[in-house]
Design a protein around this motif. Structure first.
Motif, short mmCIF file in Angstrom:
data_model
loop_
_atom_site.label_atom_id
_atom_site.label_comp_id
_atom_site.label_asym_id
_atom_site.label_seq_id
_atom_site.Cartn_x
_atom_site.Cartn_y
_atom_site.Cartn_z
N ILE A 1 0.86 -1.19 0.00
CA ILE A 1 0.00 0.00 0.00
C ILE A 1 0.90 1.23 0.00
O ILE A 1 1.82 1.33 0.80
CB ILE A 1 -0.91 0.02 1.26
CG1 ILE A 1 -1.69 -1.28 1.36
CG2 ILE A 1 -1.85 1.22 1.22
CD1 ILE A 1 -2.62 -1.36 2.56
N SER A 2 0.62 2.15 -0.91
CA SER A 2 1.41 3.38 -0.94
C SER A 2 0.64 4.48 -1.65
O SER A 2 0.22 4.30 -2.79
CB SER A 2 2.73 3.13 -1.68
OG SER A 2 3.44 4.32 -1.81
N GLN A 3 0.45 5.59 -0.97
CA GLN A 3 -0.21 6.73 -1.60
C GLN A 3 0.61 7.22 -2.77
O GLN A 3 0.12 7.32 -3.89
CB GLN A 3 -0.39 7.84 -0.55
CG GLN A 3 -1.17 9.07 -0.99
CD GLN A 3 -0.44 10.02 -1.90
OE1 GLN A 3 -0.96 10.41 -2.96
NE2 GLN A 3 0.77 10.38 -1.57
N SER A 4 1.88 7.49 -2.51
CA SER A 4 2.73 8.09 -3.55
C SER A 4 3.11 7.07 -4.61
O SER A 4 3.35 7.42 -5.76
CB SER A 4 4.01 8.63 -2.91
OG SER A 4 4.75 7.56 -2.34
N GLY A 5 3.21 5.81 -4.20
CA GLY A 5 3.69 4.78 -5.12
C GLY A 5 5.18 4.89 -5.37
O GLY A 5 5.72 4.28 -6.29
N GLU A 6 5.88 5.66 -4.55
CA GLU A 6 7.31 5.87 -4.75
C GLU A 6 8.14 5.58 -3.51
O GLU A 6 9.35 5.75 -3.53
CB GLU A 6 7.60 7.32 -5.18
CG GLU A 6 6.90 7.77 -6.46
CD GLU A 6 7.40 7.06 -7.72
OE1 GLU A 6 8.45 6.38 -7.65
OE2 GLU A 6 6.72 7.16 -8.75
N THR A 7 7.51 5.20 -2.40
CA THR A 7 8.24 5.02 -1.15
C THR A 7 9.31 3.92 -1.31
O THR A 7 9.00 2.79 -1.69
CB THR A 7 7.26 4.66 -0.02
OG1 THR A 7 6.32 5.74 0.05
CG2 THR A 7 7.94 4.48 1.31
N ALA A 8 10.56 4.29 -1.01
CA ALA A 8 11.69 3.41 -1.31
C ALA A 8 11.57 2.06 -0.61
O ALA A 8 11.80 1.00 -1.22
CB ALA A 8 12.99 4.09 -0.92
N ALA B 1 0.95 15.29 5.95
CA ALA B 1 0.22 14.31 6.76
C ALA B 1 -0.85 13.65 5.90
O ALA B 1 -1.74 14.32 5.37
CB ALA B 1 -0.41 15.00 7.96
N ALA B 2 -0.78 12.35 5.76
CA ALA B 2 -1.75 11.63 4.93
C ALA B 2 -3.10 11.60 5.63
O ALA B 2 -3.19 11.27 6.82
CB ALA B 2 -1.24 10.21 4.70
N THR B 3 -4.15 11.95 4.92
CA THR B 3 -5.50 11.93 5.52
C THR B 3 -6.47 11.20 4.60
O THR B 3 -6.84 10.06 4.85
CB THR B 3 -6.00 13.36 5.80
OG1 THR B 3 -5.87 14.15 4.61
CG2 THR B 3 -5.23 13.99 6.95
N LYS C 1 1.80 13.43 16.34
CA LYS C 1 3.27 13.54 16.39
C LYS C 1 3.77 14.38 15.24
O LYS C 1 4.54 15.30 15.40
CB LYS C 1 3.91 12.15 16.28
CG LYS C 1 4.09 11.46 17.60
CD LYS C 1 4.82 10.14 17.41
CE LYS C 1 3.88 9.05 17.00
NZ LYS C 1 4.28 7.70 17.32
N GLU C 2 3.35 14.02 14.03
CA GLU C 2 3.98 14.66 12.87
C GLU C 2 3.52 16.09 12.64
O GLU C 2 4.27 16.88 12.08
CB GLU C 2 3.85 13.81 11.60
CG GLU C 2 2.46 13.66 11.07
CD GLU C 2 2.39 12.79 9.82
OE1 GLU C 2 3.39 12.66 9.10
OE2 GLU C 2 1.31 12.25 9.56
N THR C 3 2.32 16.42 13.07
CA THR C 3 1.87 17.80 12.82
C THR C 3 2.10 18.72 14.01
O THR C 3 2.25 19.92 13.84
CB THR C 3 0.37 17.86 12.43
OG1 THR C 3 -0.39 17.28 13.48
CG2 THR C 3 0.10 17.11 11.14
O1 M6R Z 1 3.36 7.41 -0.09
P1 M6R Z 1 3.27 6.34 0.95
O2 M6R Z 1 1.85 6.01 1.28
O3 M6R Z 1 4.05 5.12 0.60
O4 M6R Z 1 3.92 6.98 2.23
C1 M6R Z 1 4.12 6.22 3.38
C2 M6R Z 1 4.50 7.10 4.55
O5 M6R Z 1 5.69 7.77 4.30
C3 M6R Z 1 3.41 8.11 4.87
O6 M6R Z 1 2.18 7.51 5.10
C4 M6R Z 1 3.80 8.96 6.10
O7 M6R Z 1 3.79 8.15 7.23
C5 M6R Z 1 2.85 10.15 6.25
N1 M6R Z 1 3.60 11.33 6.55
C6 M6R Z 1 1.87 9.99 7.34
O8 M6R Z 1 1.04 11.07 7.49
#
Ligand code: M6R
Length: 615
Positions: free
Chosen positions: A354-361, A407-409, A494-496
């Motif tokens: 699962i990845s929003q960006s599709g680029e997480t190393a 921050a992913a929402t 934490k992150e925000t």
């Molecule tokens: O793009 P990705 O979903 O692969 O990213 C994974 C994490 O880096 C991402 O969810 C990160 O934890 C966010 N900053 C959370 O809000």
């Protein structure tokens, strides 16, 4: 991490570059820089800090040209200084290069170049790459676009690591050269102008026609056209895709922050994640992108779900969903661990990343490791055409639209919806009846309106946030489907807000965490009226008995939480497996309002970048 943009055309490059760069600020924001070819040579501006600092500098000391490159940095090698900001230059000072990625063997390459008489001005790996390409180019007599590409090929063959790069050279005006390996690079095809960027969002003001470059591809572009070749020198085929989103989708609109805008988009994004995928007549979900027949899905004995950060938390909810609806054992694993772990995975195991960006190393590496071991891998991604989306054997897009707040929402709730569809599909193949499947569909269809209802609580949540914003420590507790929601709530805070927030299964309190409870340490309990509601209530009592303030997120109609908790937020009722979609929204809003109250930079928290493309 790090964003790059290149522009070549008839317009003034600095304006086009700044406009694109601002759309990539989520990728890194500690320093920024640009270089243009202005007819008599390279013009350069660099600034430490946000892109606004670079913009200010360019306004005060303008540069010109119709060809240029720029960069926003998330430091890996070398501290945050003007010298380390990109672009970097070769020995002649005629080649300027921007880079996203990590050159792993840069120290060896640098030492060899130093023996050869090269001096370096920065501590970066990128400057080494610029010198390397420049040296190869200087060895060639002819000064042409073809020779620049040839020099790049010779240099890249010496390099170990990842790169998305763009560079220009004084001797070959009107040309940008780019290449990628492991870091994204998108070509934008305009009218009498072409662009290059880490993300299509940077160019939607110019064009929606893009080519997602593949690893080991090199592109040479000028205002009239482009050529794509491979690192080996062969011509490369390509597909021109249309970007789904528009300029409006990448702007904040009337919202003060992207994070708030994206939280409020969730009634639509939750709907879009299930649009066209529900099949009431068959009581199931249709997920053609999985590229698997029902017979193949039936053979799945085990599932591994992997991702990082928020995406992993979504996977943990998916674990409960699939086990509950489909009775298939699921293991959820950090991608950063999975990539190095020798997990004994039986033959008929299906892997979801699962990845929003599709680029997480780390996620990409975990996916590749599982493929190497012969497993079928499927992706749940948002970013169309991203590396993970492309490298998987199949998958499901979230259709959440661009997510720009770090921050992913909205991507999180879309990930939950998609996994509920996967669970439904697998459940219907294994043992759920048609009417059970149909009931689930009816419940899913109600979710967008329920999400909208939760958002009506925004003002109330803002008041609660004000009350607790000065806390030094916050605890988040939940059980079963909502334990991952506690993790996600703590991560958001934490992150925000930079408050030390930790999350635990509610019952773990008494095994140690309870020592943290005092009058100044708020506990947030995610306690819907579900199968474990009574258990959660007892845990809340334990906190109250020790004078700990409690914020409880529960289910509408419940009056018991109000008797024990200090602040209660009630959301609409839903089947247990869908409660996480509703429970997480108050936590997103709570984190947002606490961050605003503390004056944090909500969309660009310190030290973070949206897309983590380094290990
Ligand atoms: O793009 P990705 O979903 O692969 O990213 C994974 C994490 O880096 C991402 O969810 C990160 O934890 C966010 N900053 C959370 O809000």
């Amino acid at each position: 991490m790090c964003g790059i943009v290149g522009y070549v055309g008839k317009a003034e490059a600095p304006q086009a570059l700044l406009q694109g760069l601002k759309r990539l600020e989520y990728r890194g924001y500690d320093s920024a820089g640009m270089a243009t070819l202005n007819g008599s040579g390279l013009a350069v501006r660099k600034a430490v800090g946000r892109i606004a600092e670079l913009e200010k500098l360019v306004a005060e000391e303008p540069i010109h040209g119709q060809t240029g490159i720029c960069h926003t940095r998330w430091a890996t090698h070398g501290s945050v200084t003007r010298e380390n900001a990109h672009p970097h230059f070769d020995r002649s000072g005629k080649l300027a290069l921007v880079h996203n990625g990590v050159i792993e063997n840069y120290l060896e390459l640098r030492a060899a170049l130093e023996i050869d008489g090269h001096f370096f001005k920065s501590q970066t790996d990128t400057e080494v790459l610029a010198h390397l390409i420049g040296r190869e180019f200087d060895r060639l007599k002819e000064r042409s676009k073809g020779r620049l590409v040839e020099a790049l090929r010779a240099a890249l063959l010496q390099v170990i690591g990842t790169y998305g790069i763009a560079f220009i050279h004084e001797d070959v005006p009107g040309v940008i050269i780019g290449a990628r390996r492991g870091s994204p690079l998108v070509l934008g095809i305009g009218k009498e102008e072409n662009l290059l960027a880490s993300d299509a969002a940077a160019m939607v003001s110019h064009t929606r026609d893009v080519v997602y470059l593949k690893d080991y591809e090199i592109v040479a572009l000028d205002a009239e056209g482009f050529q794509i070749t491979t690192l080996q020198g062969d011509g490369a085929g390509y597909v021109i895709s249309q970007v789904e989103f528009s300029e409006k989708d990448v702007s904040k609109g009337d919202y003060p922050h992207y994070m708030l805008k994206e939280i409020f988009e969730q009634p639509r994004t939750v709907r879009d994640a299930m649009r066209g995928r529900l099949a009431p007549e068959e009581g199931t979900a249709k997920l053609g992108g999985l590229e698997m027949s029902n017979a193949e899905l039936r053979d799945v004995e085990r599932i591994v779900i992997s991702g990082c950060g928020t995406a992993l938390h979504a996977g943990m909810v998916g674990e409960y969903m699939i086990e509950t609806l489909a009775h298939i054992p699921v293991e959820c694993e950090f991608a950063s661990e999975l990539r190095y772990r020798n997990l004994p995975v039986p033959k008929d195991t299906l892997v979801f990343v699962i990845s929003q960006s599709g680029e997480t190393a780390d996620t990409l590496a975990a996916l590749r490791e599982c493929q190497r071991k012969g497993h079928r891998t499927l992706g749940i991604c948002n970013n169309v055409g991203s590396t993970i989306a492309r490298e998987n054997d199949g998958g499901v897009y979230m259709h959440a639209g661009p997510e720009i707040g770090v921050a992913a929402t909205k991507s999180f709730t879309s990930q939950l919806v998609v996994q509920s569809l996967v669970a439904l599909l697998l459940g219907r193949i294994t043992h759920l009846s048609h009417s059970e499947g149909l009931n689930i569909i009816r419940e899913l269809e109600k979710m967008p309106d329920k999400v909208a209802k939760v958002l009506e609580l925004n003002d109330r949540i803002a008041r609660i946030a004000k009350k607790y914003a000065q806390s030094k420590v916050m605890l988040f507790m939940g059980r079963q489907f909502n334990y991952p929601i506690a993790l996600e709530g703590a991560l958001k805070v934490k992150e925000t807000s930079y408050i030390a927030a930790s999350a635990h299964p509610s019952a773990e309190l008494k095994h140690g965490v309870i020592a943290l409870i005092d009058e100044s340490t708020p506990s947030v309990f995610i306690a819907p009226r579900d199968a474990v509601f009574e258990k959660n209530l007892s845990n809340i009592e334990e906190v109250k008995a020790r004078k700990g303030p409690v914020i409880a997120i529960g289910t509408e109609g419940d009056d018991r939480l109000a008797q024990v908790a200090d602040d209660v937020i009630l959301v609409p009722e839903a089947p247990d497996f869908l409660t996480p979609i509703l429970m997480v929204i108050p936590l997103q809003l709570l984190a947002y309002h606490i961050a605003v109250e503390l004056g944090r930079d909500v969309d660009k928290p310190r030290n973070l970048a949206k897309s983590v493309t380094v290990e």
